[in-house]
Design an enzyme around this catalytic site. Structure first.
Site, PDB file in Angstrom:
ATOM      1  N   CYS A 108       0.816  -1.231   0.000  1.00  0.00           N
ATOM      2  CA  CYS A 108       0.000   0.000   0.000  1.00  0.00           C
ATOM      3  C   CYS A 108       0.841   1.269   0.000  1.00  0.00           C
ATOM      4  CB  CYS A 108      -0.947   0.010   1.198  1.00  0.00           C
ATOM      5  SG  CYS A 108      -2.117  -1.339   1.144  1.00  0.00           S
ATOM      6  N   HIS A 243      -3.300   7.421   2.861  1.00  0.00           N
ATOM      7  CA  HIS A 243      -3.817   6.141   2.375  1.00  0.00           C
ATOM      8  C   HIS A 243      -5.217   5.934   2.959  1.00  0.00           C
ATOM      9  CE1 HIS A 243      -4.325   2.072   1.285  1.00  0.00           C
ATOM     10  NE2 HIS A 243      -3.858   1.513   2.389  1.00  0.00           N
ATOM     11  N   ASN A 273     -10.468   0.713  -0.046  1.00  0.00           N
ATOM     12  CA  ASN A 273      -9.005   0.740   0.033  1.00  0.00           C
ATOM     13  C   ASN A 273      -8.456   0.165  -1.284  1.00  0.00           C
ATOM     14  OD1 ASN A 273      -6.332   0.012   0.480  1.00  0.00           O
ATOM     15  ND2 ASN A 273      -6.674  -0.706   2.566  1.00  0.00           N
TER      16      ASN A 273
HETATM   17  O1  UT7 Z   1      -4.202  -1.119   3.302  1.00  0.00           O
HETATM   18  C1  UT7 Z   1      -3.396  -1.894   4.137  1.00  0.00           C
HETATM   19  C2  UT7 Z   1      -3.515  -1.464   5.527  1.00  0.00           C
HETATM   20  N1  UT7 Z   1      -4.761  -1.941   6.071  1.00  0.00           N
HETATM   21  C3  UT7 Z   1      -5.291  -1.365   7.131  1.00  0.00           C
HETATM   22  O2  UT7 Z   1      -4.773  -0.398   7.609  1.00  0.00           O
HETATM   23  C4  UT7 Z   1      -6.527  -1.988   7.755  1.00  0.00           C
HETATM   24  C5  UT7 Z   1      -6.485  -1.812   9.255  1.00  0.00           C
HETATM   25  N2  UT7 Z   1      -7.520  -2.546   9.941  1.00  0.00           N
HETATM   26  C6  UT7 Z   1      -8.841  -2.225   9.879  1.00  0.00           C
HETATM   27  O3  UT7 Z   1      -9.230  -1.339   9.160  1.00  0.00           O
HETATM   28  C7  UT7 Z   1      -9.793  -2.944  10.802  1.00  0.00           C
HETATM   29  O4  UT7 Z   1      -9.066  -3.669  11.742  1.00  0.00           O
HETATM   30  C8  UT7 Z   1     -10.782  -3.882  10.054  1.00  0.00           C
HETATM   31  C9  UT7 Z   1     -11.756  -3.055   9.255  1.00  0.00           C
HETATM   32  C10 UT7 Z   1     -10.018  -4.830   9.164  1.00  0.00           C
HETATM   33  C11 UT7 Z   1     -11.572  -4.697  11.068  1.00  0.00           C
HETATM   34  O5  UT7 Z   1     -12.251  -3.842  11.974  1.00  0.00           O
HETATM   35  P1  UT7 Z   1     -12.168  -4.086  13.538  1.00  0.00           P
HETATM   36  O6  UT7 Z   1     -13.003  -3.082  14.168  1.00  0.00           O
HETATM   37  O7  UT7 Z   1     -10.713  -4.163  13.915  1.00  0.00           O
HETATM   38  O8  UT7 Z   1     -12.876  -5.483  13.667  1.00  0.00           O
HETATM   39  P2  UT7 Z   1     -12.340  -6.820  14.350  1.00  0.00           P
HETATM   40  O9  UT7 Z   1     -11.468  -7.555  13.415  1.00  0.00           O
HETATM   41  O10 UT7 Z   1     -11.817  -6.511  15.720  1.00  0.00           O
HETATM   42  O11 UT7 Z   1     -13.713  -7.592  14.515  1.00  0.00           O
HETATM   43  C12 UT7 Z   1     -14.739  -7.109  15.402  1.00  0.00           C
HETATM   44  C13 UT7 Z   1     -15.963  -7.978  15.184  1.00  0.00           C
HETATM   45  C14 UT7 Z   1     -15.667  -9.468  15.147  1.00  0.00           C
HETATM   46  O12 UT7 Z   1     -16.776 -10.132  15.740  1.00  0.00           O
HETATM   47  P3  UT7 Z   1     -16.707 -10.654  17.244  1.00  0.00           P
HETATM   48  O13 UT7 Z   1     -15.568 -11.637  17.274  1.00  0.00           O
HETATM   49  O14 UT7 Z   1     -16.469  -9.454  18.090  1.00  0.00           O
HETATM   50  O15 UT7 Z   1     -18.059 -11.282  17.436  1.00  0.00           O
HETATM   51  C15 UT7 Z   1     -15.610  -9.786  13.688  1.00  0.00           C
HETATM   52  O16 UT7 Z   1     -15.928 -11.132  13.415  1.00  0.00           O
HETATM   53  O17 UT7 Z   1     -16.524  -7.657  13.920  1.00  0.00           O
HETATM   54  C16 UT7 Z   1     -16.689  -8.868  13.159  1.00  0.00           C
HETATM   55  N3  UT7 Z   1     -16.518  -8.551  11.760  1.00  0.00           N
HETATM   56  C17 UT7 Z   1     -17.549  -8.208  10.966  1.00  0.00           C
HETATM   57  N4  UT7 Z   1     -18.860  -8.076  11.212  1.00  0.00           N
HETATM   58  C18 UT7 Z   1     -19.652  -7.713  10.195  1.00  0.00           C
HETATM   59  C19 UT7 Z   1     -15.379  -8.537  11.013  1.00  0.00           C
HETATM   60  N5  UT7 Z   1     -15.653  -8.175   9.753  1.00  0.00           N
HETATM   61  C20 UT7 Z   1     -16.988  -7.973   9.699  1.00  0.00           C
HETATM   62  C21 UT7 Z   1     -17.865  -7.596   8.661  1.00  0.00           C
HETATM   63  N6  UT7 Z   1     -19.189  -7.470   8.964  1.00  0.00           N
HETATM   64  N7  UT7 Z   1     -17.449  -7.338   7.409  1.00  0.00           N
END
Ligand code: UT7
Length: 318
Positions: A108, A243, A273
């Site tokens: 990225c 980004h 993204n």
């Molecule tokens: O370009 C390269 C660089 N990339 C980045 O900088 C990305 C950085 N990371 C992020 O943007 C975020 O961490 C994500 C968007 C990838 C994920 O968001 P988050 O708030 O960190 O979610 P999480 O992984 O901590 O998951 C929280 C909850 C989980 O459920 P439980 O275990 O709490 O029940 C996930 O299973 O959200 C759930 N979840 C979703 N729910 C609905 C994960 N993805 C989804 C989804 N829809 N698409």
């Protein structure tokens, strides 16, 4: 160097959050609140080279120079169709240029690394004057469309900038911390009958929260670093082109840097993204808004796989 033209291109097909919620267990509400994406573009028939060529043509038009005037083309991509020819070679052919062209990538952060490389070529004294820098990504071909933690985030697109001799690139920083656990995308060539290890899955794997924390920390540190190198204070920055990985990353960075949100260019809602294409696409959005004036200070920053990050300070003049 200085930037004299920008361009961007996205494929026509729009996939909304509601479309995605018919494919994986997700919702418009979750994606909007946790990531900030409303819709993204995906390619039906075009390749990353096709998008890149379109963005390049627009950048040349805005720079008011022709493809024959280019001395070098540098392309950032992790999603090219072929390893050989390079995507840069395909773009060179498509726009009718004759100069050398090569690919480079740093996931990225790739556009920022390529821009810094363009600056080095221009200041090398080897006769490179006009350089086209393109970042183009067809992320849709490397996503796991059954993994809701990654497929809702990314999109396809390309951005480009034409740079030439000048004094608009005030400071830059490049950073790499080798890591193959937080964010990786294996390449896929499985022909060797001699290789004994198992081949990795070819799709994107990302530990979201670790990448998130890395991103917030690096935006803040990198921007402070380049501002200091440029001899300006963070409050002198007029616009930040970051980004577009997650609106919450931008919002945390805004708070920690003490820079209001309205100075950050935001287009993640429209495109998601787009990996290395996201910074030049956002820069082109800013240029097209028509608010930029000579002397404005722009900070650009990117972060991602590698792990890598980069930032620079640009004094705008066209
Ligand atoms: O370009 C390269 C660089 N990339 C980045 O900088 C990305 C950085 N990371 C992020 O943007 C975020 O961490 C994500 C968007 C990838 C994920 O968001 P988050 O708030 O960190 O979610 P999480 O992984 O901590 O998951 C929280 C909850 C989980 O459920 P439980 O275990 O709490 O029940 C996930 O299973 O959200 C759930 N979840 C979703 N729910 C609905 C994960 N993805 C989804 C989804 N829809 N698409």
């Amino acid at each position: 160097m200085k930037i004299i033209g920008t361009g961007a291109y996205v494929p026509e097909k729009i996939i909304t959050n509601d479309d995605l919620s018919t494919m994986v267990e997700t919702s418009d509400e979750w994606i909007t609140q946790r990531v900030g994406v409303k819709e993204r573009r995906v390619s039906v028939n075009e390749t990353a080279a096709d998008f890149g060529a379109e963005a390049a043509k627009k950048a040349l038009l805005s720079a008011n120079i022709s493809a024959e005037d280019l001395d070098l083309i540098i392309v950032s991509t992790i999603t090219g169709e072929t390893l050989c020819p390079t995507t840069a070679a395909l773009i060179q052919k498509a726009i009718g240029a004759t100069c050398p062209a090569f690919d480079m990538q740093s996931a990225c952060s790739g556009f920022m690394f390529a821009l810094d490389t363009a600056d080095s070529f221009i200041s090398s004294g080897k006769g490179y004057k006009n350089v086209l820098v393109v970042a183009t990504e067809r992320m849709s071909k490397i996503l796991d469309w059954t993994d809701r933690s990654t497929c809702v985030i990314f999109g396809d697109g390309a951005g480009a900038a034409v740079v030439t001799e000048g004094d608009g690139y005030l400071a830059s920083s490049l950073y790499t911390k080798g890591d193959d656990e937080v964010l990786y995308i294996p390449s896929c060539t499985k022909n060797s009958p001699f290789f004994e290890k198992e081949y990795a899955d070819t799709k994107v794997f990302m530990n979201g929260s670790e990448t998130f924390n890395f991103a917030v920390r690096k935006i803040v540190d990198d921007i402070k670093e380049v501002a200091e190198k440029a001899g300006i204070s963070v409050s002198d920055i007029d616009y930040i082109v970051s980004h577009q990985a997650n609106i919450r990353i931008i919002s945390y960075a805004s708070k920690r840097l003490g820079i209001p949100m309205d100075k950050f260019v935001v287009d993640i809602d429209k495109y998601g993204n787009t990996s290395s294409a996201s910074v030049p696409m956002a820069l082109d959005d800013l240029v097209k808004e028509g608010k930029l004036k000579d002397g404005d200070i722009i900070a650009m920053c990117a972060f991602g796989g590698g792990l890598s990050s980069s930032a620079c300070i640009i004094k705008w003049s066209k």
